[in-house]
Scaffold this active site. Structure first.
Site, PDB file in Angstrom:
ATOM      1  N   HIS A 135       3.073  16.993  -0.086  1.00 20.72           N
ATOM      2  CA  HIS A 135       1.990  17.472  -0.955  1.00 20.72           C
ATOM      3  C   HIS A 135       2.622  18.406  -2.007  1.00 20.72           C
ATOM      4  CE1 HIS A 135      -1.897  18.335  -2.369  1.00 20.72           C
ATOM      5  NE2 HIS A 135      -2.390  19.046  -1.372  1.00 20.72           N
ATOM      6  N   CYS A 272      -3.732  25.915   2.668  1.00 24.63           N
ATOM      7  CA  CYS A 272      -3.954  25.016   1.523  1.00 24.63           C
ATOM      8  C   CYS A 272      -5.435  24.699   1.325  1.00 24.63           C
ATOM      9  CB  CYS A 272      -3.161  23.734   1.711  1.00 24.63           C
ATOM     10  SG  CYS A 272      -3.506  22.890   3.269  1.00 24.63           S
ATOM     11  N   ARG A 317      -3.704  26.111  -7.988  1.00 27.64           N
ATOM     12  CA  ARG A 317      -3.525  24.650  -8.028  1.00 27.64           C
ATOM     13  C   ARG A 317      -3.691  24.161  -9.462  1.00 27.64           C
ATOM     14  NH1 ARG A 317      -4.412  21.422  -3.888  1.00 27.64           N
ATOM     15  NH2 ARG A 317      -3.123  20.067  -5.178  1.00 27.64           N
TER      16      ARG A 317
HETATM   17  N1  NVA Z   1      -2.701  18.213   6.122  1.00 32.47           N
HETATM   18  C1  NVA Z   1      -3.930  18.128   5.366  1.00 32.47           C
HETATM   19  C2  NVA Z   1      -3.756  18.753   4.026  1.00 32.47           C
HETATM   20  C3  NVA Z   1      -5.004  18.803   3.194  1.00 32.47           C
HETATM   21  C4  NVA Z   1      -4.784  19.427   1.857  1.00 32.47           C
HETATM   22  C5  NVA Z   1      -4.356  16.674   5.257  1.00 32.47           C
HETATM   23  O1  NVA Z   1      -3.516  15.826   4.931  1.00 32.47           O
HETATM   24  O2  NVA Z   1      -5.523  16.377   5.499  1.00 32.47           O
HETATM   25  N1   CP Z   2      -5.432  21.637  -0.723  1.00 31.34           N
HETATM   26  C1   CP Z   2      -5.905  20.450  -1.155  1.00 31.34           C
HETATM   27  O1   CP Z   2      -5.159  19.515  -1.493  1.00 31.34           O
HETATM   28  O2   CP Z   2      -7.261  20.396  -1.204  1.00 31.34           O
HETATM   29  P1   CP Z   2      -8.124  19.086  -1.498  1.00 31.34           P
HETATM   30  O3   CP Z   2      -7.952  18.158  -0.328  1.00 31.34           O
HETATM   31  O4   CP Z   2      -9.528  19.588  -1.649  1.00 31.34           O
HETATM   32  O5   CP Z   2      -7.611  18.442  -2.750  1.00 31.34           O
END
Ligand code: NVA
Ligand code: CP
Length: 330
Positions: A135, A272, A317
């Site tokens: 990410h 996050c 972000r």
């Molecule tokens: N580990 C989480 C991060 C979300 C921003 C997911 O992939 O759902």
């Molecule tokens: N942290 C993040 O990526 O949030 P969203 O899933 O809302 O984009």
């Protein structure tokens, strides 16, 4: 040597040097200043970008949209299931079609190979808005937030608690290693990052004077940390059946006041988002009813405390994504 990332993809931090990351962070700082001062910055007027989401999103989607509009661009959003991609059209074909129409493509999806394939065929910059493995746009926001709070990055002690082998654990380990931060994954062994990625991170950290360590011990892993970071225990794309075993594994790694008290006295809490810190969501309420836990990866007390900087991260972000779009398209 001057830094120039024009025309580049942004798929994972492993592809970027510390100097390039520094350049993007400085650019984001400048964009934040302009936004706060109301200084127009429509530097990419007339350009078009498309946002492809195969998973849901609030922050990433809105950041790309607002950043695009602030830069004067036109933005198309394709939600999960509303394009032909994957079902009736391959990623490679989709890439070659969109590359003819758009100046840049954002992609959120499942395997990292998908975004890498998209980038291979698109002919225009592709930005990874989250895959199962990485990410990277979140990393820039997190680094920016830490720098705002501490005034520097090098030498900070950073502890990630929870599911350390997911996109967030992997990405944070690499981001810290690149920027000379001491990274600790505090998690059950089963959820440590993959061995080869740990080795890669250790080699990178050796050059940046950072370090990388794994521990299952919460007391040791969080002692005197400057940053305590966590993420949800079950990520997007994982089946509901894993909740039970994941809760059993990760309950000891919940971020609570005891953890924060064991950290440095001016430690910050990061996440996050989204977060399950109460029962005000359908999943949160459902888990509370099924498993009897009203808070998961972080207690509501820590989430709402003064040490929590989660909404600064969320705002950043947008500024950092704007920097990535601008730097790769300008
Ligand atoms: N580990 C989480 C991060 C979300 C921003 C997911 O992939 O759902
Ligand atoms: N942290 C993040 O990526 O949030 P969203 O899933 O809302 O984009």
């Amino acid at each position: 040597m001057p830094v120039n990332v024009r025309g580049r993809n942004f798929l994972k931090l492993l592809d970027y040097t510390p100097a390039e990351i520094r350049y993007l962070l400085d650019l984001a700082k400048e964009f934040k200043r302009m936004k706060r001062n109301g200084t127009p910055h429509r530097y990419l007027e007339g350009k078009n970008i498309v946002l492809l989401f195969e998973k849901t999103s609030t922050r990433t989607r809105c950041s790309f949209e607002v950043a695009g509009y602030d830069l004067g661009m036109n933005v198309t959003y394709l939600d999960p299931g509303s394009s032909q991609m994957g079902k009736k059209e391959s990623i490679a074909d989709t890439a070659r079609v969109l590359g003819r129409m758009y100046d840049g493509i954002e992609y959120r999806g499942f395997d990292q190979n998908l975004v890498e394939t998209l980038a291979k065929y698109a002919g225009v910059p592709v930005w990874n808005g989250l895959t199962d493995q990485f990410h990277p746009t979140q990393m820039l926001a997190d680094l920016m937030t830490m720098e705002e709070k501490f005034g520097h990055l090098k030498g900070l002690h950073f502890t990630y608690m929870g599911d350390a082998r997911n996109n967030m654990g992997n990405s944070l380990m690499i981001a810290c290693a690149k920027m000379g931060i001491h990274f600790t994954a505090c998690a059950p062994k089963e959820l440590f990052p993959a061995e080869n990625l740990i080795e890669t991170a250790k080699c990178i950290a050796a050059e940046s004077q950072g370090s990388v360590r794994m521990t299952e011990d919460v007391e040791e892993g969080t002692r005197d940390a400057d940053v305590i970071y966590t993420d949800i225990w079950v990520s997007m794309g994982e089946p509901d059946e894993v909740w039970n075993s994941r809760i059993q594994l990760l309950k000891p790694y919940q971020v609570d006041t005891k953890v924060m008290e064991n950290a440095s006295s001016d430690a910050i809490f990061m996440h996050c988002l989204p977060s399950f810190h109460d029962t005000n969501t359908t999943i949160g309420a459902d888990i509370a009813e099924k498993f009897g836990i009203p808070e998961m990866e972080v207690t509501d007390e820590v989430f709402e405390s003064k040490q929590s900087v989660v909404f600064d991260e969320a705002e950043n972000r947008m500024h950092t994504i704007k920097a990535v779009i601008y730097a790769t398209l300008c």
